[in-house]
Design an enzyme around this catalytic site. Structure first.
Site, PDB file in Angstrom:
ATOM      1  N   ASN A  42      -2.559   7.343   5.442  1.00 17.59           N
ATOM      2  CA  ASN A  42      -3.739   7.807   4.695  1.00 17.59           C
ATOM      3  C   ASN A  42      -4.669   6.701   4.225  1.00 17.59           C
ATOM      4  O   ASN A  42      -5.812   6.959   3.868  1.00 17.59           O
ATOM      5  CB  ASN A  42      -3.310   8.668   3.491  1.00 17.59           C
ATOM      6  CG  ASN A  42      -2.367   7.954   2.555  1.00 17.59           C
ATOM      7  OD1 ASN A  42      -1.226   7.705   2.916  1.00 17.59           O
ATOM      8  ND2 ASN A  42      -2.828   7.607   1.368  1.00 17.59           N
ATOM      9  N   LYS A  43      -4.166   5.446   4.197  1.00 11.77           N
ATOM     10  CA  LYS A  43      -5.057   4.373   3.708  1.00 11.77           C
ATOM     11  C   LYS A  43      -4.610   3.033   4.275  1.00 11.77           C
ATOM     12  O   LYS A  43      -3.590   2.940   4.975  1.00 11.77           O
ATOM     13  CB  LYS A  43      -5.083   4.337   2.178  1.00 11.77           C
ATOM     14  CG  LYS A  43      -3.795   3.848   1.534  1.00 11.77           C
ATOM     15  CD  LYS A  43      -3.953   3.761   0.019  1.00 11.77           C
ATOM     16  CE  LYS A  43      -2.689   3.234  -0.631  1.00 11.77           C
ATOM     17  NZ  LYS A  43      -2.748   3.167  -2.069  1.00 11.77           N
ATOM     18  N   ARG A  45       2.570  10.872   2.423  1.00 10.93           N
ATOM     19  CA  ARG A  45       3.447  11.602   1.489  1.00 10.93           C
ATOM     20  C   ARG A  45       2.646  12.612   0.680  1.00 10.93           C
ATOM     21  O   ARG A  45       3.182  13.612   0.227  1.00 10.93           O
ATOM     22  CB  ARG A  45       4.196  10.640   0.586  1.00 10.93           C
ATOM     23  CG  ARG A  45       3.326   9.748  -0.265  1.00 10.93           C
ATOM     24  CD  ARG A  45       4.173   8.852  -1.140  1.00 10.93           C
ATOM     25  NE  ARG A  45       3.388   7.765  -1.721  1.00 10.93           N
ATOM     26  CZ  ARG A  45       3.815   6.982  -2.669  1.00 10.93           C
ATOM     27  NH1 ARG A  45       5.035   7.131  -3.156  1.00 10.93           N
ATOM     28  NH2 ARG A  45       3.059   6.025  -3.142  1.00 10.93           N
ATOM     29  N   ASN A 102       4.962   2.152   9.046  1.00 11.70           N
ATOM     30  CA  ASN A 102       3.969   1.426   8.241  1.00 11.70           C
ATOM     31  C   ASN A 102       4.093   1.712   6.743  1.00 11.70           C
ATOM     32  O   ASN A 102       3.854   0.829   5.925  1.00 11.70           O
ATOM     33  CB  ASN A 102       2.568   1.813   8.745  1.00 11.70           C
ATOM     34  CG  ASN A 102       1.481   1.383   7.797  1.00 11.70           C
ATOM     35  OD1 ASN A 102       1.045   0.244   7.801  1.00 11.70           O
ATOM     36  ND2 ASN A 102       1.029   2.317   6.942  1.00 11.70           N
ATOM     37  N   SER A 119       6.219  -8.612   7.781  1.00 12.44           N
ATOM     38  CA  SER A 119       5.434  -9.627   7.059  1.00 12.44           C
ATOM     39  C   SER A 119       6.195 -10.951   7.089  1.00 12.44           C
ATOM     40  O   SER A 119       7.426 -10.958   7.240  1.00 12.44           O
ATOM     41  CB  SER A 119       5.277  -9.162   5.611  1.00 12.44           C
ATOM     42  OG  SER A 119       4.824 -10.209   4.789  1.00 12.44           O
ATOM     43  N   TYR A 156      10.228  -6.467  -2.511  1.00 11.94           N
ATOM     44  CA  TYR A 156       9.444  -6.227  -1.289  1.00 11.94           C
ATOM     45  C   TYR A 156       9.975  -7.139  -0.179  1.00 11.94           C
ATOM     46  O   TYR A 156      10.228  -6.702   0.943  1.00 11.94           O
ATOM     47  CB  TYR A 156       7.972  -6.525  -1.581  1.00 11.94           C
ATOM     48  CG  TYR A 156       7.057  -6.427  -0.382  1.00 11.94           C
ATOM     49  CD1 TYR A 156       6.709  -5.195   0.160  1.00 11.94           C
ATOM     50  CD2 TYR A 156       6.538  -7.580   0.213  1.00 11.94           C
ATOM     51  CE1 TYR A 156       5.855  -5.116   1.265  1.00 11.94           C
ATOM     52  CE2 TYR A 156       5.689  -7.506   1.303  1.00 11.94           C
ATOM     53  CZ  TYR A 156       5.352  -6.277   1.829  1.00 11.94           C
ATOM     54  OH  TYR A 156       4.519  -6.200   2.916  1.00 11.94           O
ATOM     55  N   LYS A 176      -6.502  -7.294   3.074  1.00 10.66           N
ATOM     56  CA  LYS A 176      -7.100  -6.765   1.824  1.00 10.66           C
ATOM     57  C   LYS A 176      -6.780  -5.283   1.719  1.00 10.66           C
ATOM     58  O   LYS A 176      -7.433  -4.464   2.379  1.00 10.66           O
ATOM     59  CB  LYS A 176      -8.623  -6.902   1.875  1.00 10.66           C
ATOM     60  CG  LYS A 176      -9.181  -8.298   1.878  1.00 10.66           C
ATOM     61  CD  LYS A 176     -10.705  -8.205   2.010  1.00 10.66           C
ATOM     62  CE  LYS A 176     -11.295  -9.327   2.813  1.00 10.66           C
ATOM     63  NZ  LYS A 176     -11.265 -10.644   2.250  1.00 10.66           N
ATOM     64  N   ASP A 190      -4.655  -2.190  -1.177  1.00 11.51           N
ATOM     65  CA  ASP A 190      -4.102  -1.976  -2.520  1.00 11.51           C
ATOM     66  C   ASP A 190      -2.847  -2.817  -2.725  1.00 11.51           C
ATOM     67  O   ASP A 190      -2.661  -3.437  -3.780  1.00 11.51           O
ATOM     68  CB  ASP A 190      -3.743  -0.490  -2.714  1.00 11.51           C
ATOM     69  CG  ASP A 190      -4.974   0.355  -2.972  1.00 11.51           C
ATOM     70  OD1 ASP A 190      -6.040  -0.202  -3.264  1.00 11.51           O
ATOM     71  OD2 ASP A 190      -4.857   1.603  -2.874  1.00 11.51           O
TER      72      ASP A 190
HETATM   73  N1  LIG Z   1      -1.460  -5.990   2.872  1.00 13.02           N
HETATM   74  C1  LIG Z   1      -0.859  -7.016   3.440  1.00 13.02           C
HETATM   75  O1  LIG Z   1      -1.280  -8.181   3.285  1.00 13.02           O
HETATM   76  C2  LIG Z   1       0.357  -6.796   4.308  1.00 13.02           C
HETATM   77  C3  LIG Z   1       0.889  -7.911   4.964  1.00 13.02           C
HETATM   78  C4  LIG Z   1       1.992  -7.738   5.789  1.00 13.02           C
HETATM   79  C5  LIG Z   1       2.531  -6.480   5.941  1.00 13.02           C
HETATM   80  N2  LIG Z   1       2.014  -5.402   5.278  1.00 13.02           N
HETATM   81  C6  LIG Z   1       2.621  -4.095   5.517  1.00 13.02           C
HETATM   82  O2  LIG Z   1       1.624  -3.201   5.965  1.00 13.02           O
HETATM   83  C7  LIG Z   1       2.029  -1.870   5.665  1.00 13.02           C
HETATM   84  C8  LIG Z   1       0.879  -1.127   5.034  1.00 13.02           C
HETATM   85  O3  LIG Z   1       0.556  -1.745   3.814  1.00 13.02           O
HETATM   86  P1  LIG Z   1      -0.929  -1.814   3.228  1.00 13.02           P
HETATM   87  O4  LIG Z   1      -1.195  -3.216   2.937  1.00 13.02           O
HETATM   88  O5  LIG Z   1      -1.837  -1.031   4.088  1.00 13.02           O
HETATM   89  O6  LIG Z   1      -0.686  -1.101   1.824  1.00 13.02           O
HETATM   90  P2  LIG Z   1      -1.330   0.185   1.137  1.00 13.02           P
HETATM   91  O7  LIG Z   1      -2.779   0.208   1.339  1.00 13.02           O
HETATM   92  O8  LIG Z   1      -0.758   0.168  -0.235  1.00 13.02           O
HETATM   93  O9  LIG Z   1      -0.714   1.394   1.976  1.00 13.02           O
HETATM   94  C9  LIG Z   1       0.663   1.730   1.909  1.00 13.02           C
HETATM   95  C10 LIG Z   1       0.837   3.081   2.537  1.00 13.02           C
HETATM   96  O10 LIG Z   1       2.235   3.428   2.472  1.00 13.02           O
HETATM   97  C11 LIG Z   1       2.322   4.727   1.896  1.00 13.02           C
HETATM   98  N3  LIG Z   1       3.608   4.997   1.264  1.00 13.02           N
HETATM   99  C12 LIG Z   1       4.156   4.442   0.160  1.00 13.02           C
HETATM  100  N4  LIG Z   1       5.334   5.048  -0.127  1.00 13.02           N
HETATM  101  C13 LIG Z   1       5.513   6.023   0.812  1.00 13.02           C
HETATM  102  C14 LIG Z   1       6.507   7.007   1.028  1.00 13.02           C
HETATM  103  N5  LIG Z   1       7.579   7.133   0.236  1.00 13.02           N
HETATM  104  N6  LIG Z   1       6.359   7.841   2.084  1.00 13.02           N
HETATM  105  C15 LIG Z   1       5.277   7.753   2.908  1.00 13.02           C
HETATM  106  N7  LIG Z   1       4.295   6.858   2.735  1.00 13.02           N
HETATM  107  C16 LIG Z   1       4.419   6.000   1.697  1.00 13.02           C
HETATM  108  C17 LIG Z   1       1.160   4.789   0.917  1.00 13.02           C
HETATM  109  O11 LIG Z   1       0.920   6.133   0.534  1.00 13.02           O
HETATM  110  P3  LIG Z   1       0.175   6.488  -0.880  1.00 13.02           P
HETATM  111  O12 LIG Z   1      -1.299   6.329  -0.649  1.00 13.02           O
HETATM  112  O13 LIG Z   1       0.597   7.897  -1.110  1.00 13.02           O
HETATM  113  O14 LIG Z   1       0.703   5.539  -1.906  1.00 13.02           O
HETATM  114  C18 LIG Z   1       0.070   4.191   1.789  1.00 13.02           C
HETATM  115  O15 LIG Z   1      -0.393   5.147   2.713  1.00 13.02           O
HETATM  116  C19 LIG Z   1       3.265  -1.982   4.789  1.00 13.02           C
HETATM  117  O16 LIG Z   1       4.401  -1.778   5.596  1.00 13.02           O
HETATM  118  C20 LIG Z   1       3.223  -3.426   4.312  1.00 13.02           C
HETATM  119  O17 LIG Z   1       4.506  -3.919   4.038  1.00 13.02           O
HETATM  120  C21 LIG Z   1       0.931  -5.536   4.466  1.00 13.02           C
END
Ligand SMILES: NC(=O)c1ccc[n+]([C@@H]2O[C@H](COP(=O)([O-])OP(=O)(O)OC[C@H]3O[C@@H](n4cnc5c(N)ncnc54)[C@H](OP(=O)(O)O)[C@@H]3O)[C@@H](O)[C@H]2O)c1
Length: 309
Positions: A20-21, A43, A96, A177, A233, A265, A267
């Site tokens: 979703n985001k 979710r 993801n 990551s 994490y 970038k 949340d």
């Molecule tokens: N941002 C970075 O720099 C970075 C770097 C390396 C890896 N990652 C990885 O990239 C992936 C996405 O992260 P993001 O940065 O895009 O973060 P984000 O914007 O916070 O998105 C996280 C997503 O996961 C969902 N989520 C959380 N708990 C869940 C659950 N129980 N069931 C289903 N969905 C759930 C969230 O849903 P809600 O909207 O409902 O909370 C949201 O859609 C993650 O696996 C993260 O570890 C991120």
């Protein structure tokens, strides 16, 4: 729940968790742009259907919503039943969905509005330090993070494995990551065990996480050599990476890899990243869509194979 739109039956099918985001949303957009049918899961039904609507408004009609909380085992079974009835198999699973496993001191979206100016000119390391100042490491958030990021991801994977095995070239991508690399642990024996992939078991990973959470509760993270910032994490990702290697070995007919999208970038990172979600998604697709017969059981950083250590 899922849209009653006609979907061509001869396209490849991708399931994305947390679509979703952030990065997951952009993965859905880019897969759909390539003509792949996307099951965007989230979710929260309202946030998920809004995301699908946004993609439809952009002309992408090959995206279907299905609710999925990755910690909800009966919900995973319902998704599997839906996919089996509708498609009989799936080609791709993108794991993801995840949590930061910390408490954010303020809503990251609010901080985003003012952070751009403050972060300008900062190195990656300085940005990370700034990000650490915006969160608190608490035991409830750590427990929920590990339950979601490791156990939830594992349950989704197990639940959808039969559908991936029914595809001619089933693939799983674990969104990972550099925070999940073995090298950040200090216990040399544990590091050796995590990298000894021929003998590593899920039981060993359970034991590691149980000990870790006990040490967290006892306030002994630093003393026992565990990571201290975005601690849970990191530990969830260490376990997830190890699990991906275990199942890649167990299912050589599938292509199963981990990929770091880069510092993004969103949340989760309190908008401190250096890349956009679209750039991160592009790094992931480079791995997910490698030519058939490519590597399995590997880790990729910014689209290039790299060590798990
Ligand atoms: N941002 C970075 O720099 C970075 C770097 C390396 C890896 N990652 C990885 O990239 C992936 C996405 O992260 P993001 O940065 O895009 O973060 P984000 O914007 O916070 O998105 C996280 C997503 O996961 C969902 N989520 C959380 N708990 C869940 C659950 N129980 N069931 C289903 N969905 C759930 C969230 O849903 P809600 O909207 O409902 O909370 C949201 O859609 C993650 O696996 C993260 O570890 C991120």
């Amino acid at each position: 729940m899922e849209g009653a739109i006609p979907i061509a039956t001869n396209t490849r099918i991708a399931v994305v968790t947390g679509g979703n985001k952030g990065i997951g949303f952009e993965v859905c957009r880019q897969l759909a742009s390539k003509g792949i049918t996307v099951i965007l899961t989230a979710r929260n039904e309202k946030r998920g259907t809004a995301a699908v609507q946004e993609l439809k408004d952009a002309g992408l009609h090959n995206v279907i919503f299905h609710q999925l909380d990755i910690t909800d085992v009966p919900g995973i079974a319902r998704l599997a039943d839906f996919l089996k009835a509708r498609f009989g198999m799936i080609d791709f699973l993108v794991n993801n969905g995840a949590l930061g496993a910390v408490e954010y001191v303020e809503d990251p979206a609010n901080i985003a509005a003012t952070s751009e100016e403050k972060l300008r000119g900062m190195s990656k390391e300085e940005r990370e330090v700034w990000m650490y100042s915006k969160v608190r490491e608490t035991l409830p958030a750590a427990k929920e993070g590990i339950r979601t990021n490791y156990y939830g991801t594992k349950d989704v994977t197990e639940g959808l494995l039969p559908l991936l095995k029914a595809a001619p070239d089933g693939r799983i991508l674990f969104v990972s990551s550099d925070f999940g690399l073995i090298g950040q642990l200090k216990d040399e024996q544990l590091k050796k065990e995590l990298d000894d992939i021929d003998n590593l078991t899920e039981k060993k990973l359970d034991e590691m996480l149980t000990t870790y959470l006990k040490d967290f509760e006892a306030g002994a993270l630093e003393a026992r050599g565990w990571p201290t910032h975005f601690s849970a994490y990191r530990m969830g990702l260490v376990a997830m990476n190890a699990y991906s290697r275990i199942i890649a070995r167990r299912h050589p007919e599938l292509c199963i890899n981990c990929a770091n999208p880069g510092y993004i970038k969103t949340d989760m990172s309190v908008y401190t990243g250096t890349l956009t979600p679209a750039e991160g998604a592009n790094n992931l697709l480079k791995v997910l869509l490698l030519p058939q017969g490519g590597p399995t059981g590997k880790y990729f950083d910014d689209g290039t194979e790299a060590p798990f250590v």
